[in-house]
Design an enzyme around this catalytic site. Sequence first.
Site, mmCIF file in Angstrom:
data_model
loop_
_atom_site.group_PDB
_atom_site.id
_atom_site.type_symbol
_atom_site.label_atom_id
_atom_site.label_comp_id
_atom_site.label_asym_id
_atom_site.label_seq_id
_atom_site.Cartn_x
_atom_site.Cartn_y
_atom_site.Cartn_z
ATOM 1 N N LYS A 93 0.858 -1.186 0.000
ATOM 2 C CA LYS A 93 0.000 0.000 0.000
ATOM 3 C C LYS A 93 0.890 1.230 0.000
ATOM 4 O O LYS A 93 1.816 1.333 0.810
ATOM 5 C CB LYS A 93 -0.878 0.003 1.275
ATOM 6 C CG LYS A 93 -1.792 1.218 1.370
ATOM 7 C CD LYS A 93 -3.064 1.005 0.582
ATOM 8 C CE LYS A 93 -3.843 2.271 0.348
ATOM 9 N NZ LYS A 93 -3.412 3.001 -0.885
ATOM 10 N N LYS A 117 5.404 3.351 8.416
ATOM 11 C CA LYS A 117 4.247 4.231 8.583
ATOM 12 C C LYS A 117 2.954 3.416 8.597
ATOM 13 O O LYS A 117 2.107 3.581 9.475
ATOM 14 C CB LYS A 117 4.219 5.216 7.410
ATOM 15 C CG LYS A 117 3.136 6.270 7.478
ATOM 16 C CD LYS A 117 2.887 6.938 6.140
ATOM 17 C CE LYS A 117 4.132 7.605 5.593
ATOM 18 N NZ LYS A 117 3.801 8.506 4.452
ATOM 19 N N LYS A 129 5.280 1.781 -3.072
ATOM 20 C CA LYS A 129 5.268 3.151 -3.615
ATOM 21 C C LYS A 129 5.521 3.069 -5.109
ATOM 22 O O LYS A 129 6.092 2.092 -5.580
ATOM 23 C CB LYS A 129 6.382 3.989 -2.966
ATOM 24 C CG LYS A 129 6.155 5.474 -3.059
ATOM 25 C CD LYS A 129 5.271 5.971 -1.935
ATOM 26 C CE LYS A 129 4.834 7.400 -2.122
ATOM 27 N NZ LYS A 129 4.138 7.897 -0.909
ATOM 28 N N ASP A 169 0.077 10.899 -4.397
ATOM 29 C CA ASP A 169 1.226 11.516 -3.720
ATOM 30 C C ASP A 169 1.484 12.791 -4.537
ATOM 31 O O ASP A 169 0.559 13.292 -5.199
ATOM 32 C CB ASP A 169 2.443 10.561 -3.716
ATOM 33 C CG ASP A 169 3.548 11.009 -2.765
ATOM 34 O OD1 ASP A 169 3.443 10.756 -1.555
ATOM 35 O OD2 ASP A 169 4.520 11.656 -3.214
ATOM 36 N N THR A 212 -4.478 13.616 5.336
ATOM 37 C CA THR A 212 -3.055 13.752 5.710
ATOM 38 C C THR A 212 -2.842 15.041 6.496
ATOM 39 O O THR A 212 -2.190 15.046 7.554
ATOM 40 C CB THR A 212 -2.151 13.715 4.472
ATOM 41 O OG1 THR A 212 -2.536 12.607 3.654
ATOM 42 C CG2 THR A 212 -0.699 13.574 4.857
ATOM 43 N N ASN A 244 -2.008 19.150 -1.603
ATOM 44 C CA ASN A 244 -3.028 18.461 -0.818
ATOM 45 C C ASN A 244 -2.725 18.473 0.680
ATOM 46 O O ASN A 244 -3.596 18.815 1.501
ATOM 47 C CB ASN A 244 -3.178 17.017 -1.330
ATOM 48 C CG ASN A 244 -4.114 16.205 -0.476
ATOM 49 O OD1 ASN A 244 -3.675 15.451 0.391
ATOM 50 N ND2 ASN A 244 -5.402 16.388 -0.665
ATOM 51 N N SER A 381 -6.795 5.913 3.755
ATOM 52 C CA SER A 381 -6.841 5.007 2.604
ATOM 53 C C SER A 381 -7.228 3.604 3.077
ATOM 54 O O SER A 381 -7.996 2.903 2.408
ATOM 55 C CB SER A 381 -5.469 4.938 1.921
ATOM 56 O OG SER A 381 -5.267 6.041 1.070
#
Length: 450
Positions: A93, A117, A129, A169, A212, A244, A381
């Site tokens: 993820k 994380k 990622k 991202d 976030t 964001n 998420s």
Amino acid sequence: MSFKNTYLQQVFATVCEKNSTQPEFIQAVKEVLTSLEPVVEKRPDIEKNGIIERLVEPERFITFKVAWVADNGKVCVNRGYRVQFNSAIGPYKGGLRFHPSVNDSIIKFLGFEQCFKNSLTGLPMGGGKGGSDFDPKGKSDNEIMRFCQSFMTELYRHIGADVDVPAGDIGVGAREIGYLFGQYKRIVNNYTGVLTGKGLTYGGSLGRKQATGYGLCYFTQEMLSKMKNDSFSGKKVVISGSGNVAIYAAEKAKSFGATVVAMSDSNGYIYDENGIDLDIIKQIKEVERKRIFEYLNYKPTAKYTEGCKNIWTVPCDIALPCATQNELDKEGAEALVKNGCFVVAEGANMPSTPEAVLVFQSNNVLFAPAKAANAGGVATSGLEMSQNSMRYSWTFEEVDTKLQEIMKNIFASAYKASEEYATAGDLVSGANIAGFIKICDSMIAQGVAY
Ligand code: NDP
Ligand code: 2IT
């Protein structure tokens, strides 16, 4: 010699040797391994099971060609990436980044950090990622769509709702996720929650857009309350970036009674002493996709400074770096400390250089590391994945309440690990250790395969 522990020293030397052209990845690994020293000393099973050498090698690293056609008919080629770093605690993820600076090193540092994380969130998600060196700036909607479709035409075979779930991202927001999702569905003919950050009309979660930035402020508020008996109220805040994470951090900081006086983009920063008007920022950045200096057209009394680095010279109580890696260096950290800043919480991934972190730690600045402080995005998420699996949607309040709970729990586990293994309140060590232990125990339980 970086490490007293010879096992860690050997593993780190190998990482440096094998990845000598990947400075950001080495930087991220060094920070985590430094934190893990007391755990490795205490637990011989870590070396016995080869956990650290297995942890620093991604399970899979995929690169691929992305060919697409520009509006003027020119054929363009970019490079696509997906790193599937660790699946011990759940499906891979993590976000996708579209930015010209993307390369092996950036993708691997982000994927490595994501493992810890995601573990800290308490939800079952492994680390991954991806992204591309594609530059979305100045591209038309149709160019973005064609690029996303071509990108997904390769990526689809590597992902899945129970395999690997990408999200946004830098340079990837709701628009890009929409095009990526549409192409995935077209290819596999299957409607699943394979991406998060989706639009609200087709499986997205309320609160993901804000998560976030809001989560960063929930974490910071908790840290201030538990470690200083203080809060955001009445504080001056400087936030780098205006994307964001930055926008919704600013929104929550303001609702907690703080004044956000400066924000930036990669060209420069604006200073508005009475507090930045976020409706204007949203109009410029979310709707028009323009540069931050446009703010002066709405508010001529604000000041614009060319170049984003000097934003840290703006006096503040709380600094929230929310743009990109290594954006806050020793000089920036010293300027913040000199002007009385006493809280730094990282919204971006690895925004502070190691030298900057040392400046904060030696000046008793409350420091919230990215892995803990910005985990609210991926946590939400995870909540989007749960809602997709249940074929059900929670209200904004339900999601936001869970997010607040998760951020408080992350603070508590990072703090507890810092007390047990390092110095109470050293949240860098605490977050790395708390994230690591769950992954380590899961890897041991599952035997040596990866
Ligand atoms: P966006 O693309 O929405 O915004 C990025 C912002 O940072 C923009 O203002 C951009 O300016 C600025 N920026 C990007 N690269 C640079 C650079 N090299 N130098 C200076 N400024 C730069 O991205 P996000 O807000 O989503 O991401 C920001 C950070 O937060 C990243 O580190 C990301 O990894 C991290 N993060 C994001 C999460 C999410 O859910 N989106 C979750 C957790 C972390 P410009 O427009 O001029 O390029
Ligand atoms: O860095 C990050 O945690 C993100 N970009 C969010 C990842 C996600 O899967 O929501």
